[in-house]
Design a protein around this motif. Structure first.
Motif, PDB file in Angstrom:
ATOM      1  N   UNK A 107     -23.607   2.113 -38.702  1.00 52.38           N
ATOM      2  CA  UNK A 107     -22.692   1.861 -39.822  1.00 52.38           C
ATOM      3  C   UNK A 107     -21.966   3.145 -40.226  1.00 52.38           C
ATOM      4  N   UNK A 108     -22.694   4.242 -40.287  1.00 55.81           N
ATOM      5  CA  UNK A 108     -22.084   5.515 -40.687  1.00 55.81           C
ATOM      6  C   UNK A 108     -21.027   5.964 -39.689  1.00 55.81           C
ATOM      7  N   UNK A 109     -21.262   5.697 -38.414  1.00 53.26           N
ATOM      8  CA  UNK A 109     -20.316   6.097 -37.375  1.00 53.26           C
ATOM      9  C   UNK A 109     -19.161   5.113 -37.221  1.00 53.26           C
ATOM     10  N   UNK A 110     -19.377   3.869 -37.595  1.00 52.40           N
ATOM     11  CA  UNK A 110     -18.370   2.823 -37.391  1.00 52.40           C
ATOM     12  C   UNK A 110     -17.286   2.815 -38.451  1.00 52.40           C
ATOM     13  N   UNK A 111     -17.585   3.328 -39.616  1.00 51.61           N
ATOM     14  CA  UNK A 111     -16.608   3.336 -40.696  1.00 51.61           C
ATOM     15  C   UNK A 111     -15.890   4.682 -40.689  1.00 51.61           C
ATOM     16  N   UNK A 112     -14.592   4.663 -40.425  1.00 48.88           N
ATOM     17  CA  UNK A 112     -13.873   5.944 -40.380  1.00 48.88           C
ATOM     18  C   UNK A 112     -13.902   6.653 -41.736  1.00 48.88           C
ATOM     19  N   UNK A 113     -13.844   7.966 -41.721  1.00 49.20           N
ATOM     20  CA  UNK A 113     -13.775   8.697 -42.990  1.00 49.20           C
ATOM     21  C   UNK A 113     -12.383   8.523 -43.606  1.00 49.20           C
ATOM     22  N   UNK A 114     -12.228   8.880 -44.863  1.00 55.07           N
ATOM     23  CA  UNK A 114     -10.881   8.849 -45.449  1.00 55.07           C
ATOM     24  C   UNK A 114      -9.931   9.732 -44.633  1.00 55.07           C
ATOM     25  N   UNK A 115      -8.677   9.374 -44.609  1.00 55.61           N
ATOM     26  CA  UNK A 115      -7.681  10.127 -43.839  1.00 55.61           C
ATOM     27  C   UNK A 115      -7.737  11.610 -44.197  1.00 55.61           C
ATOM     28  N   UNK A 116      -7.755  12.431 -43.170  1.00 54.52           N
ATOM     29  CA  UNK A 116      -7.723  13.871 -43.366  1.00 54.52           C
ATOM     30  C   UNK A 116      -9.061  14.526 -43.651  1.00 54.52           C
ATOM     31  N   UNK A 117     -10.161  13.748 -43.645  1.00 56.94           N
ATOM     32  CA  UNK A 117     -11.473  14.338 -43.927  1.00 56.94           C
ATOM     33  C   UNK A 117     -12.370  14.264 -42.698  1.00 56.94           C
TER      34      UNK A 117
END
Length: 169
Positions: A107-117
């Motif tokens: 789950x942690x890897x599948x959800x992209x971080x906010x743009x630019x982070x």
């Protein structure tokens, strides 16, 4: 793919790879696995700061946070806590998980971080998990089990695997 270890070169090298990907407009992500002890190396903190500065949202750092390094507990050798707050202060998206839970890791890897982070995953683990005489024992950072210890470790891991299979059935 490369081994880097305690000199703290993994994150800086991956920073360069992620920056090159951005410059090439490539869509791949770059991953690095860090250990607690190597965070004492200043090159990691320089890379952390640079990754956020360059908005490398294609860079993922996963910390095997078992709080042990080759010479002892990280809090005794070179305390680096609170890690979540430090990485956030450097501009990273931070996700704290149970590092033994594949569903949480996925789950942690599948959800992209906010743009630019860039993404920092604080994977809380237990060194030697599943082997009674190895759990949280610093010796096993670099130790090699003898034949008797190996047999016991394999038996304990096989029993744990069997329990998981039964629970899933």
């Amino acid at each position: 793919e490369m081994n880097t270890g305690a000199l703290g070169h993994g994150l800086p090298i991956c920073l360069g790879m992620a920056l090159a990907a951005k410059m090439d407009r490539a869509t791949y992500r770059v991953f690095t696995l860090l250990g607690d002890g190597e965070l004492a190396e200043g090159s990691n903190w320089e890379a952390a700061m640079a990754a956020a500065h360059h908005k490398l949202d294609n860079l993922v750092a996963i910390l095997d946070h078992n709080t042990l390094q080759i010479t002892g507990l990280t809090r005794d050798v070179m305390s680096n806590e609170p890690l979540d707050e430090k990485w956030r202060a450097f501009g990273w998206e931070v996700r704290s998980i149970d590092g033994h839970d594949y569903a949480q890791l996925t789950a942690a890897l599948s959800t992209p971080p906010p743009a630019g982070k860039p993404l920092f995953i604080l994977a809380n683990t237990v060194k030697g998990k599943g082997v009674s005489f190895m759990e949280n024992v610093g010796k096993w950072h670099h130790g090699v089990p003898n034949e008797t210890e190996l047999a016991q470790a394999l038996a304990e891991l096989a029993a744990a695997e069997e329990k998981l299979k039964e629970a899933a059935a």
